[in-house]
Each structure stands twice: as C-alpha cells, then as structure tokens.
Design a protein around this motif. Structure first.
Motif, PDB file in Angstrom:
ATOM      1  N   ALA A 224      -3.990 -28.385 -27.643  1.00  0.00           N
ATOM      2  CA  ALA A 224      -3.289 -28.071 -26.280  1.00  0.00           C
ATOM      3  C   ALA A 224      -1.901 -27.623 -26.528  1.00  0.00           C
ATOM      4  O   ALA A 224      -1.622 -26.388 -26.160  1.00  0.00           O
ATOM      5  CB  ALA A 224      -3.278 -29.151 -25.509  1.00  0.00           C
ATOM      6  N   GLY A 225      -1.443 -28.117 -27.437  1.00  0.00           N
ATOM      7  CA  GLY A 225       0.085 -27.628 -27.700  1.00  0.00           C
ATOM      8  C   GLY A 225       0.492 -26.244 -28.457  1.00  0.00           C
ATOM      9  O   GLY A 225       1.124 -25.405 -27.979  1.00  0.00           O
ATOM     10  N   ALA A 226      -0.785 -25.918 -29.387  1.00  0.00           N
ATOM     11  CA  ALA A 226      -0.475 -24.765 -30.092  1.00  0.00           C
ATOM     12  C   ALA A 226      -0.844 -23.712 -29.184  1.00  0.00           C
ATOM     13  O   ALA A 226      -0.156 -22.677 -29.386  1.00  0.00           O
ATOM     14  CB  ALA A 226      -1.490 -24.750 -31.424  1.00  0.00           C
ATOM     15  N   SER A 227      -2.156 -23.928 -28.332  1.00  0.00           N
ATOM     16  CA  SER A 227      -2.378 -22.882 -27.689  1.00  0.00           C
ATOM     17  C   SER A 227      -1.525 -22.429 -26.471  1.00  0.00           C
ATOM     18  O   SER A 227      -1.185 -21.242 -26.245  1.00  0.00           O
ATOM     19  CB  SER A 227      -3.723 -23.192 -27.019  1.00  0.00           C
ATOM     20  OG  SER A 227      -3.874 -24.516 -26.401  1.00  0.00           O
ATOM     21  N   ALA A 228      -0.813 -23.640 -25.952  1.00  0.00           N
ATOM     22  CA  ALA A 228       0.348 -23.393 -24.695  1.00  0.00           C
ATOM     23  C   ALA A 228       1.469 -22.483 -25.480  1.00  0.00           C
ATOM     24  O   ALA A 228       1.988 -21.709 -25.094  1.00  0.00           O
ATOM     25  CB  ALA A 228       0.710 -24.728 -24.285  1.00  0.00           C
ATOM     26  N   ALA A 229       1.833 -22.977 -26.662  1.00  0.00           N
ATOM     27  CA  ALA A 229       2.815 -22.536 -27.290  1.00  0.00           C
ATOM     28  C   ALA A 229       2.814 -21.166 -27.488  1.00  0.00           C
ATOM     29  O   ALA A 229       3.584 -20.044 -27.307  1.00  0.00           O
ATOM     30  CB  ALA A 229       3.393 -23.282 -28.525  1.00  0.00           C
ATOM     31  N   ALA A 230       1.689 -20.854 -28.131  1.00  0.00           N
ATOM     32  CA  ALA A 230       1.289 -19.094 -28.425  1.00  0.00           C
ATOM     33  C   ALA A 230       1.376 -18.601 -27.271  1.00  0.00           C
ATOM     34  O   ALA A 230       1.885 -17.540 -27.234  1.00  0.00           O
ATOM     35  CB  ALA A 230       0.162 -19.396 -29.149  1.00  0.00           C
ATOM     36  N   SER A 231       0.551 -18.998 -26.115  1.00  0.00           N
ATOM     37  CA  SER A 231       0.391 -18.246 -25.010  1.00  0.00           C
ATOM     38  C   SER A 231       1.803 -17.882 -24.236  1.00  0.00           C
ATOM     39  O   SER A 231       1.726 -16.863 -23.753  1.00  0.00           O
ATOM     40  CB  SER A 231      -0.718 -18.915 -24.196  1.00  0.00           C
ATOM     41  OG  SER A 231      -1.932 -19.155 -24.844  1.00  0.00           O
ATOM     42  N   LEU A 232       2.594 -18.969 -24.038  1.00  0.00           N
ATOM     43  CA  LEU A 232       3.667 -18.873 -23.368  1.00  0.00           C
ATOM     44  C   LEU A 232       4.788 -17.749 -24.305  1.00  0.00           C
ATOM     45  O   LEU A 232       5.484 -17.040 -23.775  1.00  0.00           O
ATOM     46  CB  LEU A 232       4.317 -20.370 -23.509  1.00  0.00           C
ATOM     47  CG  LEU A 232       3.626 -21.247 -22.241  1.00  0.00           C
ATOM     48  CD1 LEU A 232       4.354 -22.611 -22.624  1.00  0.00           C
ATOM     49  CD2 LEU A 232       3.809 -20.680 -21.141  1.00  0.00           C
ATOM     50  N   ALA A 233       4.586 -18.103 -25.575  1.00  0.00           N
ATOM     51  CA  ALA A 233       5.366 -16.977 -26.208  1.00  0.00           C
ATOM     52  C   ALA A 233       4.812 -15.498 -26.199  1.00  0.00           C
ATOM     53  O   ALA A 233       5.738 -14.737 -25.961  1.00  0.00           O
ATOM     54  CB  ALA A 233       5.460 -17.505 -27.784  1.00  0.00           C
TER      55      ALA A 233
END
Lengths: 637, 225, 246
Positions: free
Chosen positions: A44-53
């Motif tokens: 969840a965190g990695a996918s969120a961080a990547a997508s938001l960036a």
C-alpha cells in the motif's frame, strides 16, 4: 463527533465514478507544492508513494526497514484476486463484491468493497505492465487458480511468491521515483508518533534506528500504510518487526480504531514445535485446492497417518461442507481444526495439528504436477519440519495471520484526524469480519495505486494549510513527549526482557482473545492485560542507551503499544455479543456450531475513541446498510 | 572512441577484454601447437625448420606478432587491474572463508596460474623465440635448439609443469570467457565444454608430449645431436 | 545440543570489531539458527550485556533481511535457504560456529551482524524498473508471454536482495543481483523499450558502489538462497555488449 463515512450517493456500480467526478482536483502545477508523508513502504505504502510522486506531489516515504523491498507484503504467497473472468467461469465485479461481503460475514461497507472489486482488474493490468512475472498457461496468457470462499478461479499468482512479485513491482515504481528525486526515502526510521497541529495531521516523529536520534518530518498530509497488529499475539505469521505503533499512536491522537477484535486465524500454518519458537510460518491456503484435510476418527490415534485406513479418517470439511469442501473460508476452516483438536483428535507430537494430505492428488496428477504448482511450499515445509510432504501428509494448525480491524477510515480512506489517511491492512475498511484469501494484496494495491491518488487531492484542494516549522508547538510537544517516553522506558531497568513480556502478552491474547472467545474469558483477559502492562512498566529491562542502534529499545516501544492495543481488542470482542467471521463468541453459535450473527444489534462498525490508558474507550457506531447483498447465515454447505 | 573507453572502464567491459584477449591467445596456442606437431614428423626436423623459418621471417607474421604482444599485455594488464579492484571490494577479510564449498579452485586462482604461465613464457621466449629470431652462437637450427633444450630433464619438468598449470588456467578461463560473452545456455553448454576440454586438456597434453618425445630421443641416442 | 559461537561484535561503523566467543546449551535440533541467537540474546540481556544485533524480519526466507556469514558461507551450510531457514539439525552437536556479517565495501557494517545494503536500492533506482506510471496500462492479457519465458523471468525475479551473492563472491561482486533484475526485464516484452539504458545504468551504479567484478567462480549461484542461475549473468553480459555496441 458523528462518524460520516462519506459514502457517495447513487447505485453501487456508479458510486466510485460519480465520486471521482465530484472530487476536487489539484492543478498539475500546484501538486509539487504539497508535501505528503507516507509511512510504511509495503504494497500500500510503496504503491501510494510512487503513484503520488508520478502525479507530481512531493513525497517523503519512511520505513523502519533498510529498504522498501523488505516489507512483510513480500511474504504473501498465494495470489491476488481480480474478476477478469479470463477462465470464462462466470466471474464478474459483482460476484467478487458479493463473495467479499459474504466472506466478511456482512461486516464490511458495501460501497468500499464494490470499489475494491472494481479497481482490482486495473491492478493486474498495472502489475503486468511493470513486468511482474505472473504465472501463465501454455498459450502465453495469464493463469488463474481458485481460493477459499469462492467458486470461481480468479486468483492471479506468481508461483508461491505473489506478494514478493507484487511488492517488487511497487518497489520498482517507487525506486524509479526515488531515482528521479520525486520521492525522498528514509529507511531505518521508526515512526513513533504523529504530529497533529490545529486538528490536522501534519507530520511524524521518528527515531533514526542507526543513531538513535529523534527526527521530525512535516508536510501537508500523512499516510499510514503500516500493516496489521497480529503481533499482539506474539506468535503469528507476521514478520518479527510488524507492529501497531504508528496506528496506535494515531489512535491516541484522535483517530478512531475500528473493529479491533476482528482477527484472522489462518488455517494452514506449520504447527508450533517448541517454546523457543519465534514465529509461525504460513503455508499458502492455495494448498487447500489440492490437499485434503482430515483427522483420525479415533481419539488419540498415534499411528503413522499412512497406516490409518480410509474408513478411519474423518475428512471433516468435506463431510460438513459438501459444496465448498476444503475450500471453505479461513475462519470456518480454522475453527473446525481447533474443534477437532479440542475433541482429542489432533495429530503430531503436540496433538495440536490436523493433516493436509496430498496423496490423492499425487496419485491423480503425479508428483511433477505438484512440484510445478507448489514447488517452494513443499520445500519450505520440509526445511522446517524435516518431513517430506510428498510421502507423509503435512501437519497444519491455525495461526494468527491478519487483522481485519484497524484505524477507522471513511470512503476517502481518511481517518477521523483530518489529513491522516490509512491504507492497506492498517485500516479496517474492506474485509469485514473475515478476509478472503488473495484479497490482502488486492486491497493494499487498490488503496495505493487507485484510490488514494484521487481522494487525497480532494482533501488537499479543500484544505487551508498554515506553514509548518520545526518550532511549531505541535512539533516540539510531540517530540518531547516521545523523548520522555523513551527515557522512561530506558530508566525502568527491571528484570524481564521485552521478549519475555511479549510472550506473556501473547499467551493471554491467544487464550482469551483467540480463536473462540467468551465473556468470562474476555473479562479475565482484560484484567490480565492490565496487570501485565503494569508489570511491563515496572520490570522491563533494556540494555544499552537510547542514542545508539538498539533493537531491544525498538521492540520495547512496540510492545508497550501492543499492551494498550490488546486491551482494546478484548474490549471490542467483549462488546460484540455475536459471532461473525473471525470473531467467534461461544455464547453465540448455531446448533451446528457455526457463527451466529446478530444483525439487529451488531450490524455496525465499532469505532473506538481513545480516552486514556486504562480508561474505557468511547464507542461510536457506523451503521452498516446492506442494499445489495442481503445478509444471511453464511452457508458453505 | 568514447564508447570504447566507457566500455573498458566498466567492470563488465574489462572482463570482456580479458575474455577476448584470452580466446585470442588460445588461437595463438593452436597455431603454435600446429607447427610444433611437425617436430614429430620424423624427418629430422626438415619441415619444422621450414615453418620456423617462415614464422621468423614473414612480414605478415611479424605484424601479427605485434598484435599478439598487445593481446598478451592487455590480458595481463586488465587482469591485474581487476584483481586489485576486486581485492579492494572487500577491505576487511572474513575470519573464516570456505570458498571451496561454493566454487572450483581453478576459478579462484587464475591470477596465480596466469603468473606462473607468464614466468614460463619469459623463459620460453629466451630459449626459443630469441634463438629463432636473432640466431644463436652455435648456429643451431630450430629443431636442434628444441632437441638440445628438451634433452635437459630439469627444463622438461619446468616445461611440463607449466603446461599443466596452463591447462588449469584454461580449465576455468575458456568457459569463463564464453560466460562473459554471454554465451551460456543449455543449447551451447555441451559444445563449449567439449571445445574447452580440447584447450585445457588436449592442447596441454600435446605440448607436454614434445619434451617427453625429445627426452626419450635424448636417452636413446645417448645425447648426441 | 551445545554449541560454541564465535560472533563478530562491532559497536558501530566507526569502531573496530572482533570475534567474541559464547557458549550455548539446551539447543534442540528443530530450532532455527536465529532462534539460537534469540536465546543467546536473552541470556546476554539477563547478564546485563549488549545483545547481538542482527537483521531479521519475516523469518521465512523471503524478505531478505537476515544475512550472516556462517562458518565461512553465506547463510551457512545449507543450499537454497536464508539464514532464518537454517535449522540446527544442519550442525553437529558441540560444533564451533563462526558468525560474521556479510563483508563488502558496498555493505558497510552498522553494528555487529547488521550491514547497510542500500547500495542495492541505488542500483535499482538507476534502472531496475519499467517506466510505466500508474493507470493507462493495456489489458493484462494484451501481452501474451510464452510460458517458458515467463518461467525463466520468474526464476530471475525471485531474488530476495539479501546480498548473499556479494558476500560469497571472492570479489564481492554484485553481478548476480544486478543480472537477476536485468535478465528478468530483458526477457519480458515489458522491459524492451528501456533495455539498453537499463543495463548500462545499473552496471554503472554497481561499479560506483564499489562492488568487485565477476570472475565467474559461480559462488553466487551456489550460495543464493533462491538458487538463481549464473546464466542470468551471461544474459546481462550479452545485454551489455549489445547495448554498448549498438
């Protein structure tokens, strides 16, 4: 405060689309002015961080691991669900939605689950585009297998390492953004508290685990994607470092904690072998596709399982549930295994195990077929038990695996603290009282890739922010509170190690807040937890100092939080006078020993407000409305 | 040129350089052996001397000789650079290091075996190459030079040992070069292994047979040239 | 079972370390190696000594956190498993077991057996990905991939990034780690567009991190807990050659 789940209007299949349209947008040029802090870099965190960036936001990602690739998402074996209907067996978004709501024993929010089913197909597309090597058939197309709680094959997998491959996919996307400078990653940082300023979540306090120095990170919104709290039981399939500190600290700062008692006990784990056991190992539930579960009919039958003739074996799941057989949902399979052992029919040296037998499948399809399909699982079993499951049935027993409960979030995945978003296992949202297999990966990635990128923009666009500085009272106060607690921990200088106390907590939890619960036990459990908590603060022994690499201190902080959370779990379990999913109250069962829900009284999400350690929390109810899936007695017969 | 430099400064590029030069040196070994085999012709060295003469005087061969020297130097120089770089990649050594559990000895000692071969090469060049190129005081033919040199059992022992070590060097080196070129899959593995065996086994044996042949001749003829 | 443990103790990256001897008893053969360290640490804490620091997390051989050099070998005397999957039945009663951190310039020691492997992350950041943003991807089945290729790619992708390859290599080379990713993406159609840039960038970063070069001893394959084949290194070499030459 009244709980508002922000569920959009409209028919269920339109809700998410309408909602997306109504969400406020942040202008592309303005996105880089917003700074989002992501705690946890698992699925969840990695996918969120990547997508938001990728969208242009400034992102800081924090993890206690040295690298995002070490998050425990990596250990998920079985697969990820998506109703692509590639096998042409009648699957649809609606069916996945239906199965998930039913599998969760009607304690999940319909709108959330529907959205989850809706976006799940995009997850598969996304992961394939990243180069995730899912299993394929000979025509080169994606292969599917079936999982518990479903009668269609909708589970995509990459051998027995699906979680690993999906995490590495998200990790690669995140790595790309780190390389581009769009995400700043801080590893080996333990988030010890949340900074809430003027009612908004604005940052976190971390401890640098290498130097021991405390640091603060501030921004405009905070995302917690820190996983579940199964380690409250000490022995679980969770990784050793998995902990609840970030969500628990958020809870203490005002985020409501929902359905704390909904714990999943996974049926197919390798049984405990000794007192030194540090953790339990899961064998993917996909094994239940081809293995048959049984116990001897005779109590205390100690014969070699291969010597026990067919008519003296009880294939109890096939007997009790002819239509689902060995593929009943996890909660049912676990409870029935416990029941068999309680009746003295358990097997193996501890008598706390049942057989999972592959003999028939091997006879039918050959050994190579099994190797192709389950390769590493048989290997893993042999490594741990020194037994060859090709020759002798596996011994399995249920173990704590997943927590459906977590911080309460609305449809936008925002907690009751504005600006604090919670994703993945850390929130409570989609699985109700029981999670179906291959749904955790689905939820983690759905939240991170396809939900938060939309919903957080709405919050940012609607909110006015005052600049945060290092000397803001909220920052200073939180930092000094954390420092004080650390000093307090180090100063105790008692006689018991953190592990000793943690084991004690685990035993209390397993006995009183475990697979089956009753009012008397829960009350007793609450008392024991309180006593143990006092003992902890009087008698914990920490070596070394706070200003150095100190793994015992890391554990102590986490166990201190578990000691508080455990009491909430018992409180929640005690208040829920019904059985549903993973929460089985002995007082509430049908004549056939199935979980008996009480929809009239308990068709709600129990969201607890923190009122102080040792003070009873305040219950807030979010009623659950079922407009599409009519709650019924779950039947897998 | 930029590409070439970038290529050579990278670790994989250097490895490729070692592999390429290594295989090039192997090809030289075959040519050398081919000529040497005329020593066994039984014609009193007539054909051997003829080829030796050709090799010593042909201008094309002289040019190739320069290429060969460059190949040697590049092979050695690059290997030494890599060795130092690789050593510095582990500043603190292990107290206990069981390399034998995971790899073949031949693969770990190429610099050592290569150094021995190099020392042999110097001696070898002094004995034969120098003699063929610049003549010798006694005016021996190449064949006579060979006969005389191999009449000495100590020199023979040195020669044979060196070829055993060269064989061991190639035991790893040959297939390793193919791995470095990226040719390692089940389709070619057997073929590469077969060709490798020619280089690390057959070629050294044939080379080593020469001193034995002459040693035997030496004793049978009582050492008379 | 009883064991003598010689464990590398080092206070922090700046200090000098040394092997310290400990004795453990009452060990059962079904205990994992990490559980023996747990037990030792409990005893050390009781005594008021500093427990041995070591990285670990999932304890089922997939997170890649644990990595120790045990009796001269990465992850100890077993094939195809991480340190956490090593059980005491692999040792003889009474044996002396030497435990060291993974040693390489690219893996500086943080404390005791804990090393900093962030170099691996930086190599990944240099190109270990397919540049695809979230959303807007084609249907998953729009890209058929032959099963055989997908299987080989999966073999490569199973790398857990533990660093055993670097630790075992006499040159501290990270080639197997880098090759596993390069090879996976070179095999798959998704990886084609950035194929050349990827291999050049990842290898350049690998060199920059101070890892040694490959001399094809194949120790990495022998010690890899996922038994990743050196044929992936061959493929990467080929990729590199092609990338540089074209």
């Amino acid at each position: 405060m009244k709980l508002d789940a922000q569920i959009p209007e409209g028919p269920i299949e339109k809700k998410w689309d309408l909602h997306k349209f109504n969400l406020k947008l942040v202008n592309p040029a303005n996105k880089r002015k917003y700074h989002i802090i992501v705690v946890g870099t698992g699925l969840a965190g990695a996918s969120a961080a990547a997508s938001l960036a990728e969208l242009g936001y400034k992102v800081t990602a924090i993890s206690y691991h040295e690298s995002p690739r070490r998050a425990h998402s990596i250990a998920a074996q079985g697969g990820i669900n998506a109703p692509k209907n590639y096998p042409n067996d009648g699957d649809s978004i609606y069916r996945l939605f239906y199965d998930t709501v039913k599998g969760g024993d009607y304690r999940a929010r319909e709108a959330n689950v529907y959205r989850l089913a809706q976006v799940s197909n995009s997850i598969i597309d996304q992961c394939v585009a990243q180069g995730v090597p899912f299993a394929r058939d000979y025509g080169g197309l994606l292969d599917n297998r079936s999982f518990g709680g479903a009668q269609v094959s909708r589970t995509f997998y990459a051998r027995g390492q699906t979680g690993q491959q999906l995490l590495l996919g998200a990790y690669s996307a995140l790595s790309r953004q780190i390389g581009l400078g769009a995400v700043k990653f801080y590893g080996r940082r333990d988030v010890l508290d949340i900074i809430v300023a003027d009612g908004q979540a604005r940052g976190v306090v971390t401890r640098n685990m290498v130097t021991g120095l405390l640091e603060t990170y501030t921004g405009d919104a905070v995302i917690l994607a820190t996983g579940g709290y199964g380690n409250a039981y000490y022995l679980s399939t969770n990784a050793k470092q998995s902990n609840a500190s970030a969500i628990w600290r958020a809870h203490k700062k005002g985020a409501y904690f929902a359905n704390a008692c909904f714990t999943q006990i996974h049926p197919t784990c390798i049984p405990v072998s000794s007192d030194h056991q540090s953790k339990l190992t899961l064998m993917s539930e996909s094994l239940r596709n081809d293995g048959r579960i049984w116990v001897p009919k005779k109590q205390g039958d100690a014969r070699d399982p291969r010597q026990i003739p067919e008519d003296e074996r009880d294939y109890y799941l096939e007997r009790l549930y002819p239509s689902f057989g060995n593929l009943v949902p996890r909660d049912v399979a676990s409870r029935r295994a416990k029941e068999a052992c309680d009746r003295g029919r358990g097997v193996g040296p501890t008598k706390l195990a049942v057989y999972l037998d592959f003999a028939d499948t091997i006879k039918r399809n050959g050994r190579d077929w099994i190797v192709q399909k389950y390769d590493n699982l048989f290997d893993m079993y042999q490594r741990i038990t020194d037994e060859n499951a090709f020759e002798k049935p596996m011994r399995i027993f249920p173990a704590v695996h997943y927590t459906m409960g977590g911080l309460w979030v609305d449809y936008n995945l925002m907690s009751t603290i504005p600006g604090l978003f919670v994703l993945g296992e850390a929130n409570f949202s989609d699985h109700g009282a029981n999670r179906l297999g291959a749904s955790a990966l689905m939820q983690g990635l759905a939240d991170g890739y396809f939900i938060i990128p939309y919903t957080i923009g709405d919050y940012l666009a609607r909110t006015k922010f005052t600049p945060m500085k290092e000397d803001h009272p909220a920052v200073v106060d939180t930092l000094s509170a954390v420092d004080n607690t650390i000093q307090k921990l180090v100063a105790v200088q008692g006689n018991q190690s953190v592990d000793q106390l943690h084991r004690k907590l685990g035993r209390i939890m397993w006995e009183f807040v475990g697979m089956s619960r009753n009012a008397a036990g829960l009350k007793k459990g609450q008392g024991e937890i309180r006593k143990l908590r006092e003992e902890f603060w009087k008698d914990v022994k920490l070596p070394g100092t706070a200003l150095e690499f100190n793994q015992e201190l890391e554990k102590a902080w986490r166990v201190a939080d578990f000691m508080e959370l455990a009491e909430l779990m018992a409180t929640d379990a005690l208040h829920r006078e019904e059985s549903c999913g993973g929460h089985f109250r002995e007082e509430h069962q049908t004549d056939e020993n199935e979980a008996k829900r009480n929809d009239k009284k308990f068709s709600y999400v129990a969201a607890w407000e923190f009122k102080g350690v040792g003070t009873p929390p305040k219950l807030h109810k979010e009623p659950l409305k079922f407009e599409y899936v009519t709650p019924s007695q779950r039947s897998y017969k | 040129m930029g590409t070439l430099l970038q290529f050579y400064t990278s670790s994989v590029g250097k490895k490729l350089a070692v592999g390429l030069t290594g295989l090039f040196l192997c090809s030289f070994l075959v040519v050398h052996l081919g000529i040497n085999l005329f020593l066994f012709a039984g014609d009193g060295g007539e054909s051997y001397n003829m080829y030796a003469e050709f090799m010593a005087t042909n201008p094309l061969i002289k040019m190739l000789e320069v290429v060969l020297v460059v190949g040697f130097l590049l092979h050695i120089f690059t290997s030494v650079i890599l060795w130092f770089k690789n050593r510095s990649a582990r500043p603190e050594r292990y107290a206990m290091y069981d390399a034998a559990a995971s790899s073949e000895l031949s693969s770990r000692v190429t610099l050592l075996t290569g150094s021995v071969v190099f020392m042999f090469l110097v001696i070898h060049l002094r004995t034969f190459w120098f003699g063929s190129r610049y003549g010798n005081e006694a005016g021996y033919t190449m064949y006579q030079l060979v006969m005389r040199a191999f009449g000495n059992p100590v020199y023979d022992l040195l020669y044979i040992t060196s070829f055993v070590i060269l064989g061991y060097h190639l035991r790893h080196g040959f297939q390793s070069a193919f791995q470095t070129f990226g040719i390692n899959n089940s389709r070619y593995t057997r073929l590469i292994e077969l060709i490798a065996a020619i280089f690390w086994l057959v070629v050294p044996i044939l080379f080593a047979a020469i001193p034995l042949y002459f040693l035997r001749m030496h004793y049978m003829t009582g050492g008379i040239v | 079972m009883n064991f003598t443990l010689k464990i590398w103790r080092q206070k922090d990256s700046a200090s000098k370390g040394e092997l310290t001897t400990y004795y453990t008893s009452d060990i059962t053969s079904d205990m994992s190696f990490l559980e023996v360290l747990d037990k030792l640490n409990q005893e050390l804490i009781k005594r008021g000594d500093d427990p041995v620091a070591f990285d670990h997390d999932c304890r089922e051989g997939i997170c890649g956190s644990c990595g120790m050099y045990i009796n001269g070998r990465s992850h100890g005397p077993q094939r195809g498993g991480a340190s956490c999957q090593l059980h005491m039945r692999s040792f003889k009663d009474g044996e002396t077991i030497v435990v060291e951190p993974f040693r390489a310039k690219g893996f500086p020691i943080i404390k005791d057996l804990v090393v900093d492997r962030s170099a691996f992350d930086r190599i990944m950041q240099a190109g270990g990905f397919v540049s695809v943003d979230t959303g807007g991807t084609p249907d998953a089945n729009a890209i058929p991939i032959p099963k055989k290729i997908a299987d080989v790619a999966m073999n490569a992708a199973s790398c857990i990034g533990c660093g055993a390859c670097v630790a075992a290599c006499k040159n501290s080379s990270a080639m197997l780690f880098v090759a596993a990713k390069v090879s996976q993406l070179a095999l798959l159609p998704q990886g084609q567009t950035e194929r050349k840039e990827r291999v050049i960038a990842m290898l350049a970063q690998m060199d920059k991190e101070g890892f040694g070069s490959c001399t094809n001893t194949y120790s990495c394959e022998a010690e890899c807990p996922k038994e990743i084949s050196v044929t992936h290194i061959a493929r990467m070499n080929r990729e590199y050659l092609k990338a540089v030459l074209s």
